[in-house]
Structures are given as structure tokens and as C-alpha cells.
Design a protein around this motif. Structure first.
Motif, short mmCIF file in Angstrom:
data_model
loop_
_atom_site.label_atom_id
_atom_site.label_comp_id
_atom_site.label_asym_id
_atom_site.label_seq_id
_atom_site.Cartn_x
_atom_site.Cartn_y
_atom_site.Cartn_z
N TYR A 188 5.26 -1.19 8.26
CA TYR A 188 5.06 0.21 8.09
C TYR A 188 6.60 1.01 7.80
CZ TYR A 188 4.70 5.07 9.55
OH TYR A 188 4.83 6.40 9.64
N ALA A 214 -1.63 -0.09 9.10
CA ALA A 214 -0.49 -1.27 9.17
C ALA A 214 -1.00 -2.04 10.39
CB ALA A 214 0.63 -0.73 9.02
N VAL A 266 0.71 -1.30 0.13
CA VAL A 266 -0.02 -0.07 0.13
C VAL A 266 0.99 1.43 0.05
CG1 VAL A 266 -1.86 1.35 1.23
CG2 VAL A 266 -1.76 -1.25 1.18
N SER A 276 -1.10 5.59 8.36
CA SER A 276 -0.33 4.49 7.61
C SER A 276 -0.17 3.56 8.82
CB SER A 276 0.90 4.98 7.04
OG SER A 276 0.39 5.76 5.93
N VAL A 317 2.82 -0.88 4.49
CA VAL A 317 2.01 0.35 4.10
C VAL A 317 3.53 1.45 4.02
CG1 VAL A 317 0.39 2.17 4.74
CG2 VAL A 317 0.02 -0.06 5.45
#
Ligand SMILES: Nc1ncnc2c1ncn2[C@@H]1O[C@H](COP(=O)(O)OP(=O)(O)OP(=O)(O)O)[C@@H](O)[C@H]1O
Ligand SMILES: Nc1ccn([C@H]2C[C@H](O)[C@@H](COP(=O)(O)O)O2)c(=O)n1
Length: 231
Positions: free
Chosen positions: A39, A32, A14, A28, A135
Motif C-alpha cells: 500500500y 491491500a 491498483v 486502499s 494499491v
């Protein structure tokens, strides 16, 4: 499954981009954590290399000096969304990278192509090694770093909303000064030649001006789940 084990979802990548103060980091990290993904805060990496330049007496107004030093510091990012870490040559720099001095100089340092090549390589290696997916948040993730990401989000918000959020963090900061500083940094990040802040053509734009953080998180979690379900 023959052995009775539950099927595991394929790793999902992502990308979350957008200007300063739109909620990239907060969103984020939470997304995550909720989805069990890694992350990566790419802004922290650019801040870390800027901190190293400042600490080592590199003239941050001189792109040639920055370029020559870009390969020297070793930057390591920890990708647990519950406790993200950032070190430079083994030193924890999570605090020092958030000073006004680093914030004022990070756009100039991150505009240097040699810096971007180095950090982009690092980001791709980290993303490829995330077992369940990741992410990644920044400015050029959907356009340059991970153009094949499964889902790309571009967060926006009015300058007023972003300044109010930032002033809330920086106790006692004047909201107008904060607003002008973030507009200036966004302009520098958007206008640099190499990999500027930009929305990828296939990114989903989410205007967070009138949304709570919880609403933004829910929106992104839903988008990831829909992607995973093949909708
Ligand atoms: N939708 C929202 N509503 C209200 N406050 C928010 C919202 N999203 C984030 N915030 C708050 O705004 C501040 C900035 O958020 P955050 O650090 O996540 O932004 P960012 O886009 O990562 O910024 P930067 O690029 O400068 O690091 C934080 O204090 C966060 O809690
Ligand atoms: N992918 C990225 C992430 C960040 N930067 C630069 C530009 C930002 O002003 C700076 C700090 O980011 P922040 O911590 O505010 O998210 O880092 C970039 O060029 N590319």
C-alpha cells in the motif's frame, strides 16, 4: 504445476485517485490488507516534502526556492497496509505531516514540477518493487504515475459528506470551515498545470456519498478480483 506448488497470481497494480475525504486512504489500506498487497499513500509523500520545506525555512510561496530544494530530503515510505510508515532523512514524520500548517501548504509545494518529478520517480520505483502488487492512492496515479495500472478507481463524494467525515476526525472542527478548506484544496490540486487531480479516462468512478466504508471496500475488492479473473 510440475513441482506441485500452487500457481501465484501475477502482481496487480491498483490506482485509486480522488478528491480529499472521499475515502482513498481507508479504502486502499483495507483492500491491500485483504488481498495481501502493498500500500502506498502518495499524499503522505507530498506532505513529507512539504514538512521538510517548512522545517528548513524554505519559502513555500516561492516556487523557485522549492524547486531548488526538491532533491534534498530523503523520503522513505513503508508499504505494509497494517502499519504504513513515512520518514524524512530517517525521522518518523507520520504525525507532523498531518498538522494544519502542512495541510495548508501542501498544494503549493506539490504543484512545483521539480517536486512532482522527484516524487513520481519514487512512486514508480516502489510500485515496481512490490512483490505481489500494490494499491497506490493519490490524485494523479491513474493519469500520470501509473498509466498502465491494471485497475483504476476514481472515488468521489459530495463536499458535504466529505466535510462531515473530516469534521468527525478533527474533534470540534466546524463543518463549514472544514468544507470550505477542502473545496479550496481540491480546486488548487485540480487546476495546477503539472499532473492535476483528474479521473483517468479508463478509471471506474465510485460515488461514495451514500456508501459505508465497508461497502466501498467490498466494491473495490470485487473489481480487483474480477480483473484478476480476466472478466
Ligand atoms: N464511505 C465512507 N463513509 C463514511 N466515512 C468514511 C467513508 N470513507 C471514508 N470515511 C471516513 O472519512 C475520513 C476520510 O477518509 P480518508 O482519509 O480515507 O479519505 P482520503 O480520500 O484519503 O482523504 P485525503 O485525500 O484528504 O487524505 C476517515 O475518517 C474515514 O474513516
Ligand atoms: N498523487 C498525489 C497525492 C497528493 N498530492 C498532494 C495534493 C494533496 O492536497 C496533498 C495531500 O494529500 P492527502 O494526504 O490529503 O491525500 O498532496 C498530489 O499532488 N498528488
Amino acid at each position: 504445476m510440475e513441482n506441485g506448488a500452487a500457481p501465484t497470481a501475477p502482481a496487480v497494480i491498483v490506482a485509486i485517485d480522488g478528491p480529499s475525504g472521499t475515502g482513498k486512504s481507508s479504502t486502499s489500506k483495507a483492500v491491500a490488507a485483504q488481498l495481501g498487497l502493498s500500500y502506498l499513500d502518495t499524499g503522505a509523500q507530498y506532505r513529507a516534502i512539504t514538512w521538510w520545506m517548512v522545517t528548513n525555512g524554505i519559502d513555500t510561496d516561492d516556487p523557485h526556492e522549492i524547486a531548488a530544494a526538491a532533491g534534498k530530503p530523503e523520503i522513505v515510505s513503508g508499504t505494509d497496509p497494517a502499519a504504513p510508515t513515512i520518514t524524512v532523512d530517517g525521522t518518523d514524520v507520520a504525525g507532523p505531516i498531518r498538522t494544519q500548517e502542512v495541510t495548508a501548504k501542501v498544494s503549493a509545494v506539490s504543484a512545483v514540477p521539480e517536486v512532482r518529478t522527484r516524487i513520481t520517480e519514487l512512486q514508480r520505483t516502489i510500485a515496481a518493487g512490490a512483490p505481489l502488487g500494490i494499491v497506490v492512492e493519490g490524485r494523479d496515479i491513474g493519469t500520470t504515475v501509473l498509466p498502465d495500472a491494471d485497475l483504476k478507481i476514481f472515488l468521489t463524494a459530495s463536499a458535504e459528506a466529505r466535510a462531515a467525515r473530516r469534521s468527525g476526525e478533527l474533534k470540534g472542527a466546524d463543518v463549514n470551515v472544514t468544507r470550505e478548506a477542502l473545496i479550496k484544496r481540491d480546486a488548487a490540486d485540480s487546476s495546477r498545470k503539472t499532473s492535476p487531480l483528474a479521473k483517468a479516462e479508463d478509471a471506474v468512478e465510485v460515488d461514495t456519498t451514500d456508501l459505508t466504508l465497508e461497502q466501498v471496500i467490498e466494491c473495490v475488492v470485487t473489481l480487483v478480483e474480477e480483473k484478476r479473473a480476466g472478466k
